[in-house]
Design a protein around this motif. Sequence first.
Motif, PDB file in Angstrom:
ATOM      1  N   ALA A  78       0.809  -1.221   0.000  1.00 58.22           N
ATOM      2  CA  ALA A  78       0.000   0.000   0.000  1.00 58.22           C
ATOM      3  C   ALA A  78       0.843   1.271   0.000  1.00 58.22           C
ATOM      4  O   ALA A  78       0.394   2.306  -0.497  1.00 58.22           O
ATOM      5  N   GLY A  79       2.020   1.219   0.609  1.00 58.47           N
ATOM      6  CA  GLY A  79       2.872   2.403   0.662  1.00 58.47           C
ATOM      7  C   GLY A  79       2.434   3.452   1.662  1.00 58.47           C
ATOM      8  O   GLY A  79       2.925   4.577   1.647  1.00 58.47           O
ATOM      9  N   GLY A  80       1.501   3.088   2.536  1.00 60.92           N
ATOM     10  CA  GLY A  80       1.034   4.031   3.546  1.00 60.92           C
ATOM     11  C   GLY A  80      -0.226   3.531   4.205  1.00 60.92           C
ATOM     12  O   GLY A  80      -0.671   2.403   3.968  1.00 60.92           O
ATOM     13  N   GLY A  81      -0.806   4.363   5.036  1.00 64.21           N
ATOM     14  CA  GLY A  81      -2.016   3.988   5.754  1.00 64.21           C
ATOM     15  C   GLY A  81      -2.516   5.146   6.584  1.00 64.21           C
ATOM     16  O   GLY A  81      -2.298   6.307   6.230  1.00 64.21           O
ATOM     17  N   GLU A  82      -3.157   4.812   7.695  1.00 61.49           N
ATOM     18  CA  GLU A  82      -3.685   5.813   8.613  1.00 61.49           C
ATOM     19  C   GLU A  82      -3.346   5.429  10.045  1.00 61.49           C
ATOM     20  O   GLU A  82      -3.301   4.247  10.385  1.00 61.49           O
ATOM     21  N   LEU A  83      -3.131   6.442  10.874  1.00 60.01           N
ATOM     22  CA  LEU A  83      -2.962   6.256  12.308  1.00 60.01           C
ATOM     23  C   LEU A  83      -4.117   6.969  12.992  1.00 60.01           C
ATOM     24  O   LEU A  83      -4.483   8.082  12.606  1.00 60.01           O
ATOM     25  N   ARG A  84      -4.665   6.320  14.022  1.00 55.88           N
ATOM     26  CA  ARG A  84      -5.846   6.888  14.669  1.00 55.88           C
ATOM     27  C   ARG A  84      -5.740   6.790  16.185  1.00 55.88           C
ATOM     28  O   ARG A  84      -5.322   5.778  16.725  1.00 55.88           O
ATOM     29  N   VAL A  85      -6.154   7.878  16.823  1.00 54.97           N
ATOM     30  CA  VAL A  85      -6.468   7.889  18.246  1.00 54.97           C
ATOM     31  C   VAL A  85      -7.764   8.674  18.351  1.00 54.97           C
ATOM     32  O   VAL A  85      -7.799   9.880  18.051  1.00 54.97           O
ATOM     33  N   GLY A  86      -8.830   7.991  18.720  1.00 53.11           N
ATOM     34  CA  GLY A  86     -10.143   8.631  18.786  1.00 53.11           C
ATOM     35  C   GLY A  86     -10.577   9.122  17.431  1.00 53.11           C
ATOM     36  O   GLY A  86     -10.472   8.417  16.428  1.00 53.11           O
ATOM     37  N   ARG A  87     -11.014  10.371  17.369  1.00 50.42           N
ATOM     38  CA  ARG A  87     -11.474  10.954  16.109  1.00 50.42           C
ATOM     39  C   ARG A  87     -10.333  11.499  15.265  1.00 50.42           C
ATOM     40  O   ARG A  87     -10.541  11.861  14.116  1.00 50.42           O
ATOM     41  N   ARG A  88      -9.154  11.575  15.854  1.00 52.41           N
ATOM     42  CA  ARG A  88      -7.996  12.119  15.127  1.00 52.41           C
ATOM     43  C   ARG A  88      -7.381  11.021  14.261  1.00 52.41           C
ATOM     44  O   ARG A  88      -6.810  10.060  14.766  1.00 52.41           O
ATOM     45  N   THR A  89      -7.506  11.180  12.960  1.00 46.26           N
ATOM     46  CA  THR A  89      -6.950  10.236  11.999  1.00 46.26           C
ATOM     47  C   THR A  89      -5.948  10.973  11.128  1.00 46.26           C
ATOM     48  O   THR A  89      -6.237  12.069  10.634  1.00 46.26           O
ATOM     49  N   ARG A  90      -4.768  10.363  10.976  1.00 52.92           N
ATOM     50  CA  ARG A  90      -3.714  10.975  10.160  1.00 52.92           C
ATOM     51  C   ARG A  90      -3.287   9.989   9.079  1.00 52.92           C
ATOM     52  O   ARG A  90      -2.831   8.896   9.375  1.00 52.92           O
ATOM     53  N   ALA A  91      -3.465  10.400   7.826  1.00 55.50           N
ATOM     54  CA  ALA A  91      -2.993   9.582   6.700  1.00 55.50           C
ATOM     55  C   ALA A  91      -1.489   9.799   6.550  1.00 55.50           C
ATOM     56  O   ALA A  91      -0.976  10.886   6.835  1.00 55.50           O
TER      57      ALA A  91
END
Length: 150
Positions: free
Chosen positions: A78-91
């Motif tokens: 994929a070469g990447g993804g998302e990190l999440r804590v609660g509603r905060r999502t960072r691609a």
Amino acid sequence: MSQPYYLQGSPFAIRMNGVIGWLARHGVSLLGSQELSVRGRKSGQLQRIPVNLHTYEGVQYLVSARGHSQWVRNMRAAGGGELRVGRRTRAFTAVEIADDEHKVIVVRAYLERWGWEVNQYFKGITAKSTDAELLAACPDHPVFRITVKS
């Protein structure tokens, strides 16, 4: 040719990962844990797992303590993804780090920070191991430099 190193989690560890991932999804980060989502290379579905994002000299890394896991294989595709804590999502995008001196430094710093939790997966390698010992262990533990998308 032998299979790449991978240490399957125990049933207890798998249950704990589920709990830690659930907590991260609901806004509770235990000691910096986050939920990683990466697109499955075969299914195309988002696969989720809790991770310890490691920051070294201002750069963020994901280190696979258990070896060449499914999330590692998916990340390569994929070469990447998302990190999440609660509603905060960072691609983010991810680049795998070569098995070299830089990776040794990152792995050593990772073991200094997270060794209490992950040393058991490194087959005797710790933050106090020599550079040569760490370099020999590097092929078993993929490391990705991540860059958060703006």
